[in-house]
Motif scaffolding. Structure first.
Motif, PDB file in Angstrom:
ATOM      1  N   PRO A 129       0.786  -1.240   0.000  1.00 17.54           N
ATOM      2  CA  PRO A 129       0.000   0.000   0.000  1.00 17.54           C
ATOM      3  C   PRO A 129       0.818   1.291   0.000  1.00 17.54           C
ATOM      4  O   PRO A 129       0.316   2.338  -0.423  1.00 17.54           O
ATOM      5  CB  PRO A 129      -0.832  -0.122   1.285  1.00 17.54           C
ATOM      6  N   ASP A 130       2.062   1.248   0.487  1.00 19.94           N
ATOM      7  CA  ASP A 130       2.899   2.456   0.475  1.00 19.94           C
ATOM      8  C   ASP A 130       3.739   2.551  -0.792  1.00 19.94           C
ATOM      9  O   ASP A 130       4.719   3.298  -0.852  1.00 19.94           O
ATOM     10  CB  ASP A 130       3.789   2.512   1.717  1.00 19.94           C
TER      11      ASP A 130
ATOM     12  N   SER B 103       7.533  -9.405   3.731  1.00 18.58           N
ATOM     13  CA  SER B 103       7.198  -8.108   3.147  1.00 18.58           C
ATOM     14  C   SER B 103       6.168  -7.379   4.007  1.00 18.58           C
ATOM     15  O   SER B 103       6.218  -6.148   4.132  1.00 18.58           O
ATOM     16  CB  SER B 103       6.672  -8.281   1.717  1.00 18.58           C
ATOM     17  N   LEU B 104       5.238  -8.120   4.614  1.00 19.28           N
ATOM     18  CA  LEU B 104       4.254  -7.503   5.505  1.00 19.28           C
ATOM     19  C   LEU B 104       4.912  -7.026   6.797  1.00 19.28           C
ATOM     20  O   LEU B 104       4.554  -5.969   7.333  1.00 19.28           O
ATOM     21  CB  LEU B 104       3.130  -8.490   5.809  1.00 19.28           C
TER      22      LEU B 104
ATOM     23  N   ASP C  72      -5.926  -1.948   9.781  1.00 22.27           N
ATOM     24  CA  ASP C  72      -5.987  -1.480   8.392  1.00 22.27           C
ATOM     25  C   ASP C  72      -5.699  -2.623   7.420  1.00 22.27           C
ATOM     26  O   ASP C  72      -6.366  -2.763   6.386  1.00 22.27           O
ATOM     27  CB  ASP C  72      -4.983  -0.348   8.163  1.00 22.27           C
ATOM     28  N   ILE C  73      -4.688  -3.420   7.740  1.00 21.10           N
ATOM     29  CA  ILE C  73      -4.332  -4.556   6.885  1.00 21.10           C
ATOM     30  C   ILE C  73      -5.501  -5.530   6.792  1.00 21.10           C
ATOM     31  O   ILE C  73      -5.827  -6.053   5.714  1.00 21.10           O
ATOM     32  CB  ILE C  73      -3.077  -5.266   7.429  1.00 21.10           C
TER      33      ILE C  73
ATOM     34  N   ASN D 150      -8.665  -4.846   7.172  1.00 19.91           N
ATOM     35  CA  ASN D 150      -9.821  -4.242   6.502  1.00 19.91           C
ATOM     36  C   ASN D 150      -9.678  -4.191   4.987  1.00 19.91           C
ATOM     37  O   ASN D 150     -10.678  -4.282   4.261  1.00 19.91           O
ATOM     38  CB  ASN D 150     -10.065  -2.826   7.039  1.00 19.91           C
ATOM     39  N   ILE D 151      -8.461  -4.012   4.483  1.00 26.44           N
ATOM     40  CA  ILE D 151      -8.284  -3.878   3.033  1.00 26.44           C
ATOM     41  C   ILE D 151      -7.971  -5.205   2.365  1.00 26.44           C
ATOM     42  O   ILE D 151      -7.689  -5.250   1.166  1.00 26.44           O
ATOM     43  CB  ILE D 151      -7.168  -2.866   2.704  1.00 26.44           C
ATOM     44  N   GLU D 152      -8.019  -6.299   3.106  1.00 23.73           N
ATOM     45  CA  GLU D 152      -7.767  -7.633   2.545  1.00 23.73           C
ATOM     46  C   GLU D 152      -6.455  -7.651   1.759  1.00 23.73           C
ATOM     47  O   GLU D 152      -6.396  -8.060   0.604  1.00 23.73           O
ATOM     48  CB  GLU D 152      -8.937  -8.070   1.664  1.00 23.73           C
ATOM     49  N   LEU D 153      -5.409  -7.174   2.407  1.00 30.38           N
ATOM     50  CA  LEU D 153      -4.113  -7.019   1.749  1.00 30.38           C
ATOM     51  C   LEU D 153      -3.546  -8.349   1.273  1.00 30.38           C
ATOM     52  O   LEU D 153      -2.962  -8.438   0.194  1.00 30.38           O
ATOM     53  CB  LEU D 153      -3.131  -6.332   2.709  1.00 30.38           C
ATOM     54  N   PHE D 154      -3.719  -9.393   2.071  1.00 37.72           N
ATOM     55  CA  PHE D 154      -3.181 -10.703   1.706  1.00 37.72           C
ATOM     56  C   PHE D 154      -3.796 -11.179   0.390  1.00 37.72           C
ATOM     57  O   PHE D 154      -3.104 -11.670  -0.505  1.00 37.72           O
ATOM     58  CB  PHE D 154      -3.472 -11.701   2.825  1.00 37.72           C
TER      59      PHE D 154
END
Length: 219
Positions: A88-89, A136-137, A180-181, A183-187
């Motif tokens: 995200p960044d 990476s996370l 936040d991670i 909520n945005i379903e980053l995986f």
């Protein structure tokens, strides 16, 4: 972690006896390696039943973890030489499968030497995908903690240090980042970037409120 004895009394195991095995299992270590680590850490207390108890504990504490790990590693493409995804960044992650071999060299047509050579190569199967995503996370979380805190933060991997007066604030930011991670379903997003295909949502019952109210978060 505990196991009931035939008399119904709990048989307890210390954290130091299973921590290394759990960490290595989470990075894809297979049954043989996990058993060896448990045997090493538990010394004379180990027997083969311990492994079954350990695996049951993993399923109880982090249900679905083994299945997710197998699913992710199952996405590996034998033709990949590099795998990339963006966080995200906007940091771009590159993950390359490497291997090492001992090679013979002739120097100046006078000396024969053997050296270990490492390089990128195509692999039919690699455990690097799941591990690479985890790392990476970890790095993303570390960057976010430093960015959101308006005070000095020292960090190595997933360990964070700051002035005691700021500890509660840092802990709060850490929880917010994890929320936040979630909520945005980053995986799921990372997997879609890697495979180029839509990935079904990983359904769980972890809520933002659970994360924000958790007691175990760094400090």
């Amino acid at each position: 972690m505990s196991q009931l004895t035939p008399a119904g009394n709990p048989k307890l195991f210390h954290r130091k006896e299973i921590k290394a095995s759990f960490m290595q299992f989470g990075y894809g270590q297979q049954e043989k390696g996990t058993k060896h680590q448990l045997e090493e850490d538990m010394e004379g207390k180990y027997n083969d039943e311990i492994y079954d108890v350990f695996m049951q504990a993993v399923d109880d504490i982090v249900p679905g973890f083994s299945q997710i790990m197998e699913f992710v590693n199952g996405q590996w493409n034998k033709n990949w030489e590099v795998v990339t995804w963006k966080l995200p960044d906007d940091v771009l992650v590159q993950c390359k499968p490497t291997s090492s071999n001992w090679e013979d060299f002739r120097i100046l047509d006078m000396f024969d030497v053997k050296a270990k050579v490492s390089g990128v190569r195509k692999e039919k199967f690699s455990l690097i995908l799941f591990v690479g995503i985890i790392h990476s996370l970890d790095a993303y979380i570390a960057r976010q903690v430093i960015e959101r805190c308006n005070f000095d933060v020292l960090t190595i991997h997933d360990a964070f240090r700051c002035h005691p007066n700021n500890a509660h604030i840092m802990q709060q930011h850490y929880k917010e980042i994890l929320a936040d991670i979630n909520n945005i379903e980053l995986f799921q997003n990372i997997l879609e970037q890697i495979t180029g295909q839509q990935v079904s949502p990983i359904v769980g019952n972890l809520r933002t409120s659970d994360i924000m109210q958790s007691k175990y978060a760094i400090c």
